[in-house]
Design a protein around this motif. Structure first.
Motif, PDB file in Angstrom:
ATOM      1  N   ALA A 137       0.870  -1.188  -0.087  1.00 57.69           N
ATOM      2  CA  ALA A 137       0.031   0.094  -0.118  1.00 57.69           C
ATOM      3  C   ALA A 137       0.829   1.222  -0.015  1.00 57.69           C
ATOM      4  N   LEU A 138       2.189   1.363   0.695  1.00 61.14           N
ATOM      5  CA  LEU A 138       2.929   2.260   0.805  1.00 61.14           C
ATOM      6  C   LEU A 138       3.628   2.645  -0.588  1.00 61.14           C
ATOM      7  N   VAL A 139       3.763   1.495  -1.498  1.00 59.27           N
ATOM      8  CA  VAL A 139       4.216   1.637  -2.696  1.00 59.27           C
ATOM      9  C   VAL A 139       3.331   2.711  -3.345  1.00 59.27           C
ATOM     10  N   GLY A 140       1.952   2.285  -3.407  1.00 58.46           N
ATOM     11  CA  GLY A 140       0.989   3.102  -4.127  1.00 58.46           C
ATOM     12  C   GLY A 140       1.153   4.660  -3.500  1.00 58.46           C
ATOM     13  N   VAL A 141       1.182   4.809  -2.275  1.00 62.89           N
ATOM     14  CA  VAL A 141       0.859   6.379  -1.704  1.00 62.89           C
ATOM     15  C   VAL A 141       2.350   6.970  -2.191  1.00 62.89           C
ATOM     16  N   LEU A 142       3.308   6.281  -2.201  1.00 67.46           N
ATOM     17  CA  LEU A 142       4.795   6.972  -2.417  1.00 67.46           C
ATOM     18  C   LEU A 142       4.667   7.109  -4.033  1.00 67.46           C
ATOM     19  N   TYR A 143       4.335   6.317  -4.731  1.00 64.75           N
ATOM     20  CA  TYR A 143       4.043   6.506  -6.323  1.00 64.75           C
ATOM     21  C   TYR A 143       3.518   7.946  -6.319  1.00 64.75           C
ATOM     22  N   ASN A 144       2.171   8.202  -5.772  1.00 62.71           N
ATOM     23  CA  ASN A 144       1.437   9.273  -5.998  1.00 62.71           C
ATOM     24  C   ASN A 144       2.442  10.595  -5.689  1.00 62.71           C
ATOM     25  N   HIS A 145       2.823  10.566  -4.637  1.00 65.42           N
ATOM     26  CA  HIS A 145       3.655  11.519  -4.021  1.00 65.42           C
ATOM     27  C   HIS A 145       4.815  11.792  -5.000  1.00 65.42           C
ATOM     28  N   VAL A 146       5.572  10.709  -5.258  1.00 62.72           N
ATOM     29  CA  VAL A 146       6.941  10.898  -6.157  1.00 62.72           C
ATOM     30  C   VAL A 146       6.444  11.301  -7.638  1.00 62.72           C
ATOM     31  N   SER A 147       5.533  10.954  -8.259  1.00 64.89           N
ATOM     32  CA  SER A 147       5.096  11.329  -9.750  1.00 64.89           C
ATOM     33  C   SER A 147       4.723  12.876  -9.485  1.00 64.89           C
ATOM     34  N   PHE A 148       4.190  13.394  -8.314  1.00 69.32           N
ATOM     35  CA  PHE A 148       3.674  14.792  -8.360  1.00 69.32           C
ATOM     36  C   PHE A 148       4.816  15.531  -8.155  1.00 69.32           C
TER      37      PHE A 148
ATOM     38  N   LEU B 224      10.792   4.510  -2.582  1.00 65.09           N
ATOM     39  CA  LEU B 224       9.737   3.771  -3.543  1.00 65.09           C
ATOM     40  C   LEU B 224      10.852   2.937  -4.360  1.00 65.09           C
ATOM     41  N   GLU B 225      11.949   3.221  -4.980  1.00 68.73           N
ATOM     42  CA  GLU B 225      12.850   2.499  -5.706  1.00 68.73           C
ATOM     43  C   GLU B 225      13.064   0.975  -4.935  1.00 68.73           C
ATOM     44  N   LYS B 226      13.329   1.260  -3.725  1.00 60.73           N
ATOM     45  CA  LYS B 226      13.726   0.194  -3.007  1.00 60.73           C
ATOM     46  C   LYS B 226      12.637  -1.022  -2.658  1.00 60.73           C
ATOM     47  N   LEU B 227      11.099  -0.259  -2.634  1.00 59.79           N
ATOM     48  CA  LEU B 227      10.341  -1.095  -2.244  1.00 59.79           C
ATOM     49  C   LEU B 227      10.127  -1.873  -3.703  1.00 59.79           C
ATOM     50  N   LEU B 228      10.219  -1.210  -4.912  1.00 52.70           N
ATOM     51  CA  LEU B 228       9.628  -1.724  -5.890  1.00 52.70           C
ATOM     52  C   LEU B 228      10.780  -2.790  -6.466  1.00 52.70           C
ATOM     53  N   VAL B 229      11.964  -2.720  -6.038  1.00 53.18           N
ATOM     54  CA  VAL B 229      12.973  -3.804  -6.260  1.00 53.18           C
ATOM     55  C   VAL B 229      12.541  -4.999  -5.111  1.00 53.18           C
ATOM     56  N   LYS B 230      12.448  -4.622  -4.000  1.00 51.08           N
ATOM     57  CA  LYS B 230      11.913  -5.794  -3.109  1.00 51.08           C
ATOM     58  C   LYS B 230      11.037  -6.687  -3.679  1.00 51.08           C
ATOM     59  N   TYR B 231      10.047  -5.932  -3.896  1.00 53.17           N
ATOM     60  CA  TYR B 231       8.656  -6.963  -4.431  1.00 53.17           C
ATOM     61  C   TYR B 231       8.900  -7.182  -6.007  1.00 53.17           C
ATOM     62  N   ASN B 232      10.052  -6.977  -6.463  1.00 54.82           N
ATOM     63  CA  ASN B 232      10.306  -7.360  -7.981  1.00 54.82           C
ATOM     64  C   ASN B 232       9.378  -7.047  -8.922  1.00 54.82           C
ATOM     65  N   LEU B 233       9.196  -5.515  -8.624  1.00 57.98           N
ATOM     66  CA  LEU B 233       8.202  -4.778  -9.324  1.00 57.98           C
ATOM     67  C   LEU B 233       8.884  -4.046 -10.518  1.00 57.98           C
ATOM     68  N   ILE B 234      10.014  -3.794 -10.142  1.00 55.12           N
ATOM     69  CA  ILE B 234      10.747  -2.428 -10.777  1.00 55.12           C
ATOM     70  C   ILE B 234      11.049  -2.946 -12.328  1.00 55.12           C
TER      71      ILE B 234
END
Length: 103
Positions: A12-23, A47-57
């Motif tokens: 869930a934090l990934v989504g929140v961070l995405y919104n803040h980072v893109s803005f 955000l990048e660390k979380l995306l890497v952790k969950y193999n989303l990047i």
């Protein structure tokens, strides 16, 4: 109360961070971030660390990476192509901004 984030909370934090980072990236590109640049960069790194952790990047399209300001993960040729493309100002301005930052 549990003090560590569980996997669902981290996702869930990934989504929140995405919104803040893109803005925040938009604010940086237009020179409106001011003193928030450090905070935006910190959030981007988290955000990048979380995306890497969950193999989303690796599943993200290059334009999504650019919206988040993760330009170092995009081939320079792609950034240069976007920077030269007047038909998509949304990507063009970001590509130009990060090309300057990467050089």
């Amino acid at each position: 109360m549990e003090q560590t984030l569980n996997e669902g909370e981290e996702k869930a934090l990934v989504g929140v961070l995405y919104n803040h980072v893109s803005f925040g990236t938009t604010m940086q590109v237009f020179g409106e971030a001011g003193d928030d640049n450090g905070r935006i960069n910190t959030l981007r790194g988290t955000l990048e660390k979380l995306l890497v952790k969950y193999n989303l990047i690796d599943s993200l399209a290059p334009d999504v990476l650019l919206l988040m300001g993760l330009a170092h993960r995009i081939p320079p040729e792609q950034l240069e192509a976007w920077a030269a493309n007047d038909k998509n100002k949304h990507l063009q301005l970001r590509a130009q901004y990060f090309l300057k930052k990467l050089s």
